[in-house]
Motif scaffolding. Structure first.
Motif, PDB file in Angstrom:
ATOM      1  N   HIS A 584      -9.083  -0.311   1.798  1.00 19.84           N
ATOM      2  CA  HIS A 584      -7.971  -0.776   0.968  1.00 19.84           C
ATOM      3  C   HIS A 584      -8.509  -1.818   0.011  1.00 19.84           C
ATOM      4  O   HIS A 584      -9.479  -2.509   0.315  1.00 19.84           O
ATOM      5  CB  HIS A 584      -6.857  -1.397   1.809  1.00 19.84           C
ATOM      6  CG  HIS A 584      -6.086  -0.377   2.605  1.00 19.84           C
ATOM      7  ND1 HIS A 584      -5.223   0.518   2.028  1.00 19.84           N
ATOM      8  CD2 HIS A 584      -6.078  -0.112   3.927  1.00 19.84           C
ATOM      9  CE1 HIS A 584      -4.701   1.299   2.968  1.00 19.84           C
ATOM     10  NE2 HIS A 584      -5.216   0.942   4.134  1.00 19.84           N
ATOM     11  N   CYS A 620      -2.791  -3.001  -3.867  1.00 20.11           N
ATOM     12  CA  CYS A 620      -3.984  -2.307  -3.353  1.00 20.11           C
ATOM     13  C   CYS A 620      -4.597  -1.496  -4.490  1.00 20.11           C
ATOM     14  O   CYS A 620      -3.899  -0.789  -5.204  1.00 20.11           O
ATOM     15  CB  CYS A 620      -3.606  -1.392  -2.192  1.00 20.11           C
ATOM     16  SG  CYS A 620      -4.949  -0.301  -1.659  1.00 20.11           S
ATOM     17  N   ASP A 622      -7.159   0.759  -4.141  1.00 21.27           N
ATOM     18  CA  ASP A 622      -7.819   2.004  -3.744  1.00 21.27           C
ATOM     19  C   ASP A 622      -6.788   2.977  -3.205  1.00 21.27           C
ATOM     20  O   ASP A 622      -6.191   2.746  -2.155  1.00 21.27           O
ATOM     21  CB  ASP A 622      -8.888   1.694  -2.668  1.00 21.27           C
ATOM     22  CG  ASP A 622      -9.799   2.888  -2.405  1.00 21.27           C
ATOM     23  OD1 ASP A 622      -9.532   3.982  -2.939  1.00 21.27           O
ATOM     24  OD2 ASP A 622     -10.775   2.716  -1.660  1.00 21.27           O
ATOM     25  N   CYS A 624      -4.575   5.122  -1.341  1.00 21.48           N
ATOM     26  CA  CYS A 624      -4.739   5.271   0.107  1.00 21.48           C
ATOM     27  C   CYS A 624      -3.760   6.247   0.745  1.00 21.48           C
ATOM     28  O   CYS A 624      -3.994   6.710   1.848  1.00 21.48           O
ATOM     29  CB  CYS A 624      -4.642   3.905   0.778  1.00 21.48           C
ATOM     30  SG  CYS A 624      -3.186   2.971   0.324  1.00 21.48           S
ATOM     31  N   HIS A 628       0.811   4.827  -1.732  1.00 17.73           N
ATOM     32  CA  HIS A 628      -0.160   3.817  -2.188  1.00 17.73           C
ATOM     33  C   HIS A 628       0.445   2.895  -3.232  1.00 17.73           C
ATOM     34  O   HIS A 628       0.237   1.686  -3.227  1.00 17.73           O
ATOM     35  CB  HIS A 628      -1.385   4.518  -2.765  1.00 17.73           C
ATOM     36  CG  HIS A 628      -2.224   3.638  -3.641  1.00 17.73           C
ATOM     37  ND1 HIS A 628      -3.007   2.633  -3.134  1.00 17.73           N
ATOM     38  CD2 HIS A 628      -2.375   3.591  -4.993  1.00 17.73           C
ATOM     39  CE1 HIS A 628      -3.605   2.013  -4.142  1.00 17.73           C
ATOM     40  NE2 HIS A 628      -3.248   2.571  -5.269  1.00 17.73           N
ATOM     41  N   MET A 631       2.135  -0.122  -2.125  1.00 19.71           N
ATOM     42  CA  MET A 631       1.349  -1.121  -1.388  1.00 19.71           C
ATOM     43  C   MET A 631       1.142  -2.331  -2.293  1.00 19.71           C
ATOM     44  O   MET A 631       0.173  -2.407  -3.048  1.00 19.71           O
ATOM     45  CB  MET A 631       0.015  -0.513  -0.953  1.00 19.71           C
ATOM     46  CG  MET A 631      -0.747  -1.357   0.041  1.00 19.71           C
ATOM     47  SD  MET A 631      -1.965  -0.370   0.918  1.00 19.71           S
ATOM     48  CE  MET A 631      -2.739  -1.642   1.897  1.00 19.71           C
TER      49      MET A 631
HETATM   50 CU   LIG Z   1      -4.105   0.895   0.114  1.00 21.05          CU
END
Ligand SMILES: [Cu+2]
Lengths: 658, 149
Positions: A584, A620, A622, A624, A628, A631
């Motif tokens: 993450h 975040c 990246d 995920c 996502h 996030m």
């Molecule tokens: Cu993430």
């Protein structure tokens, strides 16, 4: 070998040759029909070899698959890396500490895989920093930099990091001779001959790979260029090529090319080791740092050392010997049997090959030609096995296929030439595209080369790929060398400027305890958060420590209030995932720093000093999961002295405030 | 990553040896007709539960839950990222639970109930790398949560 001056010199000295041959006419035509098939690795299939390629002025090491030429990974080593957060997060900043403070960049030239009994063992990769002299150790279980040691009394850490056959030592010879650290270096530059010294560092490697400078040898003030350890019968010796034996200090392309021959310095390191054990080394004051990344705490520590043991080559007549070598030797390569030492005079039109047995005889029979700065000079013919005649122009580097053949790169005539080590006959030649520097055969400097592929690393790539503005990617070329004739099978572009590279069978690396996750149970980071229930915020004066967790697809906490201007905020983010390849990220608006990229089970810390009041979203970085984008979170920053209490929450489901 | 998760283990069909667990799931995943929705997919075929709660095991399970599970699952029946745990031990056989929490990805690909759940949560349960013992302890904690004494 990024030597602007070298290119200049060669252009001056060999204008006609350079321009007629720099772009080989037939380099496009040499690809035969089955080349693509030989380099093809189907989607979902693994490559046969990992190729660890120096990144030159990028400061990093890149990892390619062979034979596909696919870029698999960039390993941050000597330069801060925005992708991984290396050098930006608090845990890895100490890795880039030096006696000059935080140095976020370097010039990475050579990579060296660890060996056991002279064979590549897949444990570690060593890498050098040329500019601010350092050696790094990369752990191949995690493909991360675990250790960096600075080298005192050195400048231009070029002949580095070359290892002995059981990884007893990693050595580093200084490219620039400079006044040693313990004297006043504020001297006129034209006092080079009196005041400048060349130091060779012998770095001991421990069982777990830990490095320590065992001793240094103070040598004459010359430019040490490259090096290789002896092996087999020549185990216990090290060979260093040196140029500028004229000891010039200006306009070296002219002033360091005066003599017909320079030297390869042969060092009996076992002898030196004996002297050190016998207490003959002198402790000399200096200052260098040693940085170690602890896998348990996920945190690096930087320590300063204040002295180093030195042997002066002048005081010990049986440690160092000079072997004359035609003009400006560059590569200095030892064949798999340990008997032959190939010197490449980059301004010479032949390749001298020396014999270890003959060298030993010459030493025994004192076949010397006087001394150079107190070091015995061996008679050229006494140590010479023979010369490869008219091999090409500008020989640089040699690797071996384990079948009695040597392969040498020619920078000026842009080709790789295959020749027989014993008979010194040229067997084959292929054009490269073009001005080739280093080359690599997997295991090519070990006792057991995997003589299947040869990769040439070229300096110049005009017209090879789609144009991308004034700068172009450097190119590497893969040749199949399994048959009598070398066959070009693929080009691939590289990051930075590749110098030396090494390669090992993929199975050796991936079956050597490769790590897929960090076990959260074993995380000993001082600011770890093991589960959301432990997430919290702690104020210590103006320092605010946020113990945060990340998991698909949220942070805890995700609402933070009570930060004030003047605070230093530390986001210690623990990734609670325990599945492979689920990092993450963490980034916050306006941070004058980088992001975090946190591996499964790892804890990373971002230091953030807010400059304004207001609401600062974090998220975040990246991708995920399908959620996502959700996030995310908010940090509120209030004025200094405000009475907003420090609070944090996640999913409290409280009614919205009016 | 969501889409690729399930495919990853299949794409590692290579010359070199994979870890044994991946090997195992790969072979089991081949034939959909052999899938047992009561047992699930994984190494556990029978799980012996005692009549009474094993308090020590449940305690260990609770510790694991706070580190690895509580971010996504509440102990009530309220959905967080994943479904709440209340009643899970009556909805599923112990073997199914043990297999799912140690081997989530291949089971999500096969199990009709999990696929229906995925449409609600839109999130594949991550593999939290539970050992066999961890899984058993978590199961015991789930039983405690469901009122077993
Ligand atoms: Cu993430």
């Amino acid at each position: 070998m990024k030597n602007k001056f070298l290119k200049g010199t060669l252009a001056l000295a060999l204008v006609a040759a350079f321009f007629s041959s720099c772009k080989p006419k037939d380099s496009n035509d040499v690809v035969s029909g089955d080349a693509a098939q030989k380099a093809y690795v189907a989607p979902g299939k693994y490559d046969e070899f990992y190729n660890f390629v120096s990144g030159g002025f990028s400061g990093q090491v890149s990892v390619y698959g062979l034979p596909s030429g696919r870029l698999l990974r960039v390993i941050p080593v000597f330069s801060a890396d925005p992708q991984s957060g290396y050098g930006y997060n608090e845990e890895t900043k100490p890795m880039l500490n030096t006696s000059n403070g935080f140095v976020p960049w370097d010039d990475q030239h050579h990579t060296e895989l660890s060996q056991t009994n002279g064979e590549v063992d897949g444990r570690w990769l060593f890498a050098n920093a040329n500019n601010t002299p350092r050696i790094a150790r990369v752990d191949l279980k995690t493909f991360t930099t675990k250790e960096i040691i600075e080298l005192p009394n050195s400048a231009g850490n070029h002949s580095s990091p070359f290892i002995t056959e059981n990884t007893e030592y990693v050595v580093a010879g200084t490219r620039f001779s400079v006044p040693p650290d313990n004297v006043n270096g504020d001297v006129p530059i034209n006092t080079y001959k009196q005041n400048f010294k060349g130091y060779l560092s012998f770095v001991k490697v421990g069982k777990e790979g830990e490095m320590d400078i065992a001793f240094q040898i103070a040598a004459p003030g010359v430019n040490f260029d490259l090096s290789h350890a002896g092996k087999g019968k020549s185990h216990g010796w090290f060979f260093f090529s040196c140029y500028n034996t004229e000891q010039a200090n200006t306009l070296l392309e002219v002033n360091a090319s005066q003599k017909d021959k320079d030297f390869i310095m042969a060092v009996n390191w076992k002898k030196a080791e004996e002297y050190i054990k016998a207490g003959k080394g002198k402790k000399v004051a200096t200052k260098y740092v040693h940085n170690i990344y602890d896998e348990k705490t996920h945190t690096a520590k930087s320590e300063t050392r204040n002295e180093v043991l030195v042997l002066d080559s002048k005081d010990f007549k049986d440690i160092c010997y000079m072997i004359p070598c035609p003009k400006s030797p560059h590569g200095c390569d030892v064949d798999p049997t340990g008997e032959y030492i190939v010197g490449s005079g980059k301004l010479a039109a032949l390749i001298p090959v020396f014999s270890f047995d003959k060298l030993q005889n010459a030493i025994k029979n004192k076949q010397f030609d006087g001394e150079y700065d107190g070091i015995p000079v061996i008679k050229y013919e006494a140590a010479l096995h023979g010369e490869v005649q008219k091999p090409g122009l500008g020989p640089l580097h040699t690797e071996f296929d384990g079948k009695g053949n040597a392969y040498t790169t020619f920078f000026v005539s842009s080709e790789v030439v295959k020749w027989d080590i014993k008979s010194l006959k040229v067997l084959d030649r292929v054009p490269t595209y073009y001005s080739v520097g280093h080359l690599c055969i997997p295991g090519g400097d070990s006792k057991k080369p995997y003589g299947k592929y040869l990769i040439a690393y070229n300096k110049i790539t005009k017209d090879r790929y789609l144009p991308t503005g004034p700068e172009l990617a450097q190119s590497a070329q893969i040749f199949d060398i399994s048959g009598d004739k070398m066959q070009l099978i693929l080009d691939f572009p590289t990051i930075g400027e590749p110098h030396y590279a090494q390669a090992a069978p993929a199975d050796l690396i991936r079956n050597n305890g490769q790590l897929k996750i960090y076990k959260i149970e074993e995380n000993k980071h001082p600011y770890v958060t093991k589960g959301e229930k432990e997430s919290k915020i702690v104020r210590e004066g103006n320092k605010v420590h946020v113990y945060m967790t990340s998991i698909r697809s949220h942070f805890a906490p995700d609402n933070i209030e009570g930060i004030k201007l003047g605070d230093e905020v530390y986001f210690h983010v623990t990734n609670l995932e325990q599945d492979w390849d689920i990092p993450h990220g963490f980034a916050i608006k306006g941070a004058d720093n980088g992001e975090l990229l946190i591996m499964p089970g790892e804890t990373c810390t971002l230091k953030w000093i807010p400059k304004k009041t207001g609401i600062f979203p974090f998220y975040c970085t990246d991708f995920c999961s399908a959620l996502h984008q959700e996030m995310q979170g908010y940090a509120r920053v209030s004025p200094a002295g405000s009475s907003v209490p420090l609070t944090f929450s996640i999913g409290t489901n409280l009614p919205a405030a009016k | 990553m969501l889409i690729s998760c399930g495919d990853k283990s299949k794409s590692t069909d290579n010359s070199s040896k994979e870890s044994t667990s991946e090997e195992a799931t790969k072979t089991e995943a081949v034939d959909p007709s052999t899938y047992d929705p009561n047992r699930g997919l994984g190494k556990f075929t029978t799980v012996d539960l005692g009549d009474k709660l094993d308090v020590a095991m449940a305690k260990k399970g609770e510790e694991i839950q706070t580190v690895k599970c509580s971010s996504c699952h509440k102990l009530t029946d309220e959905k967080l990222v994943g479904p709440g745990w209340k009643g899970v031990t009556s909805r599923h056989k112990p073997e199914w639970i043990m297999n799912f929490i140690t081997n989530p990805d291949p089971m999500i690909d096969k199990d009709p109930k999990l696929q229906a759940q995925l449409e609600i949560c839109l999130m594949r349960m991550p593999n939290q790398s539970l050992s066999d013992d961890d899984a058993r302890h978590v199961l015991e904690y789930m039983r405690q949560n469901d009122g077993v004494k």
